[in-house]
Design a protein around this motif. Structure first.
Motif, short mmCIF file in Angstrom:
data_model
loop_
_atom_site.label_atom_id
_atom_site.label_comp_id
_atom_site.label_asym_id
_atom_site.label_seq_id
_atom_site.Cartn_x
_atom_site.Cartn_y
_atom_site.Cartn_z
N ASP A 20 0.83 -1.21 0.00
CA ASP A 20 0.00 0.00 0.00
C ASP A 20 0.86 1.26 0.00
N THR A 24 1.03 3.90 -3.31
CA THR A 24 0.42 5.23 -3.17
C THR A 24 1.44 6.35 -3.09
N THR A 25 2.73 6.02 -2.98
CA THR A 25 3.78 7.04 -3.04
C THR A 25 4.81 6.60 -4.07
N ALA A 234 1.48 8.13 -14.61
CA ALA A 234 0.76 7.78 -13.38
C ALA A 234 -0.58 7.12 -13.70
N GLY A 238 -1.65 3.34 -12.76
CA GLY A 238 -2.87 3.13 -11.98
C GLY A 238 -3.81 2.16 -12.66
N PRO A 276 -7.58 8.03 -7.70
CA PRO A 276 -6.33 7.50 -8.24
C PRO A 276 -5.36 7.01 -7.17
N ASP A 277 -5.38 7.61 -5.98
CA ASP A 277 -4.44 7.24 -4.93
C ASP A 277 -5.01 6.19 -3.96
N THR A 278 -6.07 5.49 -4.37
CA THR A 278 -6.63 4.44 -3.53
C THR A 278 -5.61 3.31 -3.34
N ALA A 279 -5.40 2.87 -2.13
CA ALA A 279 -4.41 1.83 -1.83
C ALA A 279 -4.86 0.49 -2.41
#
Length: 294
Positions: A20, A24-25, A234, A238, A276-279
């Motif tokens: 995760d 996400t980073t 990105a 994703g 987009p940043d959902t783990a």
């Protein structure tokens, strides 16, 4: 890396938290290249030359070499690692062998997670598959770009299309360029075929795993296409992560559960609708049966 391949219940939470955090980073600079092709085409030899060229340019390299599984232990046979030369004391090159464990996709079960780890640590990540065939196209789901290697005078230069690879490759390589005219003829035939298929802009690079000829040009072509992704990188990563989650849900809960979600396209649409940043663990929960969610 051992944590990612662990099946111990005690490691499950730590493995989930690691994946995760990395997903996400993301470290945008870690370019991921997939390498696939039929057995005997020279994948491992070319992989070694690619690693050497990247190191010549001052780049750190992580390699995920997916080997056939040992029938006795279930682990990787480690054949590819022995063919990828690593200078003694060079900590900027790391080679990890992973066992395919009879997966048709040509990749080990933990490959996507391993890519996330290596992408965070190395400038270039190379994923080499066991081989290629009707179902062995998973490498494209883990890589920013995928190279398909073609054998000169293989009897049918369109075999890679018949094998279900039309939507997989970003670059084609005719290896064993030291064969001379026969390799050049194969390259011409591929370029003609790509023109017919409206893929004329696809690079077809002639290389020699034996001498290293053409490898700098291949690296240049990879860099150019990677740079062209720009802000779309990105989004591409994703989307591929979400495709991976759909496959993981199918493996974990079966095709019957996938049908209850409306099939793979419907399941993927659900995930694409999330932030987009959902783990990854939250993506998995979004498709998992209610009784298994955290």
């Amino acid at each position: 890396m051992n944590l990612l391949e662990s099946h111990r219940d005690a490691d499950r939470d730590a493995r989930r938290d690691l994946v995760d955090a990395l997903a996400t980073t993301p470290r945008e600079g870690g370019q991921v290249v997939g390498l696939t092709g039929p057995p005997g085409v020279g994948k491992s030899t070319l992989a070694g030359k690619l690693v050497a060229e990247w190191r010549r340019r001052g780049l750190s390299v992580g390699v995920i070499a997916v080997d056939p599984s040992s029938k006795r232990s279930g682990g990787a046979v480690l054949g590819d690692r022995s063919r990828i030369a690593k200078p003694p004391g060079d900590d900027a090159v790391f080679v990890r062998s992973m066992a395919a464990r009879d997966r048709l996709g040509g990749l080990a079960p933990a490959t996507m997670e391993a890519v996330l780890v290596m992408r965070a640590a190395y400038d270039r990540v190379l994923v080499e598959t066991v081989g290629v065939g009707q179902s062995e196209t998973d490498v494209s789901a883990t890589a920013d770009q995928t190279i398909v290697i073609v054998q000169p005078a293989s009897g049918d230069t369109l075999q890679f299309i018949k094998a279900g690879l039309m939507e997989v490759f970003d670059l084609l390589v005719v290896n064993k360029g030291d064969l001379g005219d026969v390799a050049k003829r194969t390259r011409r035939e591929l370029r003609l075929a790509l023109r017919v298929l409206d893929r004329a802009d696809t690079p077809v690079v002639l290389t020699s795993g034996a001498t290293g000829a053409g490898v700098p040009e291949l690296v240049d072509a990879l860099d150019a296409r990677f740079s062209a992704l720009g802000d779309g990188l990105a989004a591409l990563r994703g989307h591929k992560l979400r495709e991976h989650i759909v496959r993981a849900v199918t493996e974990l809960y079966g095709t019957l559960h996938l049908r209850t979600l409306g099939g793979a396209p419907s399941a993927l649409a659900r995930l694409e609708a999330l932030a987009p940043d959902t783990a990854p663990s939250d993506l998995l929960d979004a498709l998992a049966p209610a009784s298994t969610r955290r």
